[in-house]
Design a protein around this motif. Structure first.
Motif, PDB file in Angstrom:
ATOM      1  N   GLY A 115      99.274  11.517 -13.743  1.00  0.00           N
ATOM      2  CA  GLY A 115      99.334  12.406 -12.173  1.00  0.00           C
ATOM      3  C   GLY A 115      98.819  11.707 -11.117  1.00  0.00           C
ATOM      4  N   ALA A 116      97.596  11.322 -11.699  1.00  0.00           N
ATOM      5  CA  ALA A 116      96.223  10.167 -10.988  1.00  0.00           C
ATOM      6  C   ALA A 116      97.469   8.909 -10.973  1.00  0.00           C
ATOM      7  N   ASN A 117      97.992   8.296 -11.110  1.00  0.00           N
ATOM      8  CA  ASN A 117      98.810   7.153 -11.794  1.00  0.00           C
ATOM      9  C   ASN A 117      99.652   6.984 -10.729  1.00  0.00           C
ATOM     10  N   TYR A 118     100.310   7.948 -11.205  1.00  0.00           N
ATOM     11  CA  TYR A 118     101.596   7.963 -10.052  1.00  0.00           C
ATOM     12  C   TYR A 118     101.410   8.224  -8.442  1.00  0.00           C
ATOM     13  N   TRP A 119     100.270   9.028  -7.968  1.00  0.00           N
ATOM     14  CA  TRP A 119      99.458   9.078  -7.226  1.00  0.00           C
ATOM     15  C   TRP A 119      99.570   7.691  -7.165  1.00  0.00           C
ATOM     16  N   LYS A 120      98.385   7.349  -7.128  1.00  0.00           N
ATOM     17  CA  LYS A 120      97.495   5.756  -6.770  1.00  0.00           C
ATOM     18  C   LYS A 120      98.745   4.515  -7.040  1.00  0.00           C
ATOM     19  N   HIS A 121      99.537   4.654  -7.565  1.00  0.00           N
ATOM     20  CA  HIS A 121     100.437   3.665  -8.370  1.00  0.00           C
ATOM     21  C   HIS A 121     101.829   3.310  -8.156  1.00  0.00           C
ATOM     22  N   ASN A 122     102.387   4.346  -7.434  1.00  0.00           N
ATOM     23  CA  ASN A 122     104.219   4.818  -7.465  1.00  0.00           C
ATOM     24  C   ASN A 122     104.715   3.683  -6.411  1.00  0.00           C
ATOM     25  N   ASN A 123     104.024   3.385  -5.268  1.00  0.00           N
ATOM     26  CA  ASN A 123     104.483   2.403  -4.280  1.00  0.00           C
ATOM     27  C   ASN A 123     104.555   1.250  -4.596  1.00  0.00           C
ATOM     28  N   GLU A 133     106.375   3.710 -16.933  1.00  0.00           N
ATOM     29  CA  GLU A 133     107.410   3.995 -17.928  1.00  0.00           C
ATOM     30  C   GLU A 133     106.494   5.161 -18.628  1.00  0.00           C
ATOM     31  N   ARG A 134     105.547   4.944 -19.351  1.00  0.00           N
ATOM     32  CA  ARG A 134     104.720   5.871 -19.478  1.00  0.00           C
ATOM     33  C   ARG A 134     104.793   7.565 -18.514  1.00  0.00           C
ATOM     34  N   THR A 135     104.204   6.770 -17.011  1.00  0.00           N
ATOM     35  CA  THR A 135     104.154   7.929 -16.152  1.00  0.00           C
ATOM     36  C   THR A 135     105.104   8.603 -15.942  1.00  0.00           C
ATOM     37  N   GLU A 136     105.872   7.645 -15.956  1.00  0.00           N
ATOM     38  CA  GLU A 136     107.842   8.839 -15.633  1.00  0.00           C
ATOM     39  C   GLU A 136     107.696   9.798 -16.591  1.00  0.00           C
ATOM     40  N   LYS A 137     107.630   9.272 -17.509  1.00  0.00           N
ATOM     41  CA  LYS A 137     108.555   9.957 -19.259  1.00  0.00           C
ATOM     42  C   LYS A 137     107.642  11.431 -18.588  1.00  0.00           C
ATOM     43  N   ALA A 138     105.929  11.437 -18.924  1.00  0.00           N
ATOM     44  CA  ALA A 138     104.765  12.312 -18.551  1.00  0.00           C
ATOM     45  C   ALA A 138     105.826  13.143 -17.209  1.00  0.00           C
ATOM     46  N   PHE A 139     106.272  12.968 -16.758  1.00  0.00           N
ATOM     47  CA  PHE A 139     106.665  13.958 -15.566  1.00  0.00           C
ATOM     48  C   PHE A 139     107.685  13.986 -16.020  1.00  0.00           C
ATOM     49  N   GLY A 174     108.873  18.340 -16.752  1.00  0.00           N
ATOM     50  CA  GLY A 174     110.669  18.917 -16.057  1.00  0.00           C
ATOM     51  C   GLY A 174     110.317  18.585 -14.667  1.00  0.00           C
ATOM     52  N   PHE A 175     109.375  17.620 -14.148  1.00  0.00           N
ATOM     53  CA  PHE A 175     109.580  17.174 -12.429  1.00  0.00           C
ATOM     54  C   PHE A 175     109.656  15.652 -12.825  1.00  0.00           C
ATOM     55  N   PRO A 176     110.878  15.149 -12.777  1.00  0.00           N
ATOM     56  CA  PRO A 176     110.619  13.076 -12.766  1.00  0.00           C
ATOM     57  C   PRO A 176     110.107  13.302 -11.554  1.00  0.00           C
ATOM     58  N   VAL A 177     109.531  12.056 -11.562  1.00  0.00           N
ATOM     59  CA  VAL A 177     109.743  11.382 -10.494  1.00  0.00           C
ATOM     60  C   VAL A 177     109.968  11.091  -8.849  1.00  0.00           C
ATOM     61  N   ASP A 178     111.492  10.879  -9.615  1.00  0.00           N
ATOM     62  CA  ASP A 178     112.422  10.667  -8.653  1.00  0.00           C
ATOM     63  C   ASP A 178     113.045  12.158  -7.694  1.00  0.00           C
ATOM     64  N   ASP A 228     111.677  15.196  -5.086  1.00  0.00           N
ATOM     65  CA  ASP A 228     110.796  15.712  -4.337  1.00  0.00           C
ATOM     66  C   ASP A 228     109.996  15.961  -4.714  1.00  0.00           C
ATOM     67  N   TYR A 229     108.851  16.278  -4.438  1.00  0.00           N
ATOM     68  CA  TYR A 229     107.493  16.752  -4.416  1.00  0.00           C
ATOM     69  C   TYR A 229     107.076  16.153  -5.935  1.00  0.00           C
ATOM     70  N   PRO A 230     107.259  15.690  -6.294  1.00  0.00           N
ATOM     71  CA  PRO A 230     106.690  15.322  -8.087  1.00  0.00           C
ATOM     72  C   PRO A 230     105.677  16.306  -8.950  1.00  0.00           C
ATOM     73  N   LEU A 231     104.339  15.828  -7.677  1.00  0.00           N
ATOM     74  CA  LEU A 231     103.165  15.756  -7.687  1.00  0.00           C
ATOM     75  C   LEU A 231     103.284  16.951  -8.248  1.00  0.00           C
ATOM     76  N   SER A 232     104.083  18.306  -6.535  1.00  0.00           N
ATOM     77  CA  SER A 232     104.127  19.685  -6.270  1.00  0.00           C
ATOM     78  C   SER A 232     103.745  20.025  -8.070  1.00  0.00           C
ATOM     79  N   GLY A 233     104.936  19.661  -8.827  1.00  0.00           N
ATOM     80  CA  GLY A 233     105.653  20.727  -9.306  1.00  0.00           C
ATOM     81  C   GLY A 233     104.834  20.255 -11.091  1.00  0.00           C
ATOM     82  N   MET A 234     104.062  19.335 -10.668  1.00  0.00           N
ATOM     83  CA  MET A 234     103.085  18.951 -12.076  1.00  0.00           C
ATOM     84  C   MET A 234     101.844  19.211 -11.765  1.00  0.00           C
ATOM     85  N   LEU A 235     102.043  19.714 -10.904  1.00  0.00           N
ATOM     86  CA  LEU A 235     100.226  21.102  -9.663  1.00  0.00           C
ATOM     87  C   LEU A 235     100.938  22.532 -11.397  1.00  0.00           C
TER      88      LEU A 235
END
Length: 107
Positions: A35-43, A55-61, A65-69, A71-78
């Motif tokens: 989640g932190a890697n997504y937050w810091k690096h997705n852009n 790829e590792r981060t996308e697989k984790a999300f 059940g909350f793919p990074v593509d 809306d609001y994948p970090l909320s889903g992870m939370l």
């Protein structure tokens, strides 16, 4: 998290394998790290020359059940990390406290 495993002189890779697990089998610590890697690096991902972290981060999300593509994948992870309790940081912090105890005891 970095401070915790750094002070205890534990390699990040080993530290992320410790502590409580999510129903997916992944550790809470590794999912928080993703989640932190997504937050810091997705852009940066569209111009990244090394897609392995993405790829590792996308697989984790996807595993929770909350793919990074979506809306609001970090909320889903939370929500998933806090489950079955309310979607807030308090339940996650409790799990990370258990993680730190495991690091200290070598469990």
């Amino acid at each position: 998290m970095t401070a915790a495993y750094g002070i205890l002189v534990i390699a990040k890779k080993d530290a992320l394998l410790a502590g409580p697990k999510h129903s997916t089998g992944s550790t809470i610590a590794s999912l928080v790290n993703h989640g932190a890697n997504y937050w810091k690096h997705n852009n940066e991902w569209s111009v990244s020359k090394n897609p392995s972290q993405r790829e590792r981060t996308e697989k984790a999300f996807e595993s929770v059940g909350f793919p990074v593509d979506v809306d609001y994948p970090l909320s889903g992870m939370l929500t998933e990390l806090a489950s079955p309790r309310e979607a807030s940081f308090a339940p996650i912090l409790e799990k990370l406290e258990d993680w730190i105890c495991d690091l200290r005891t070598g469990a």
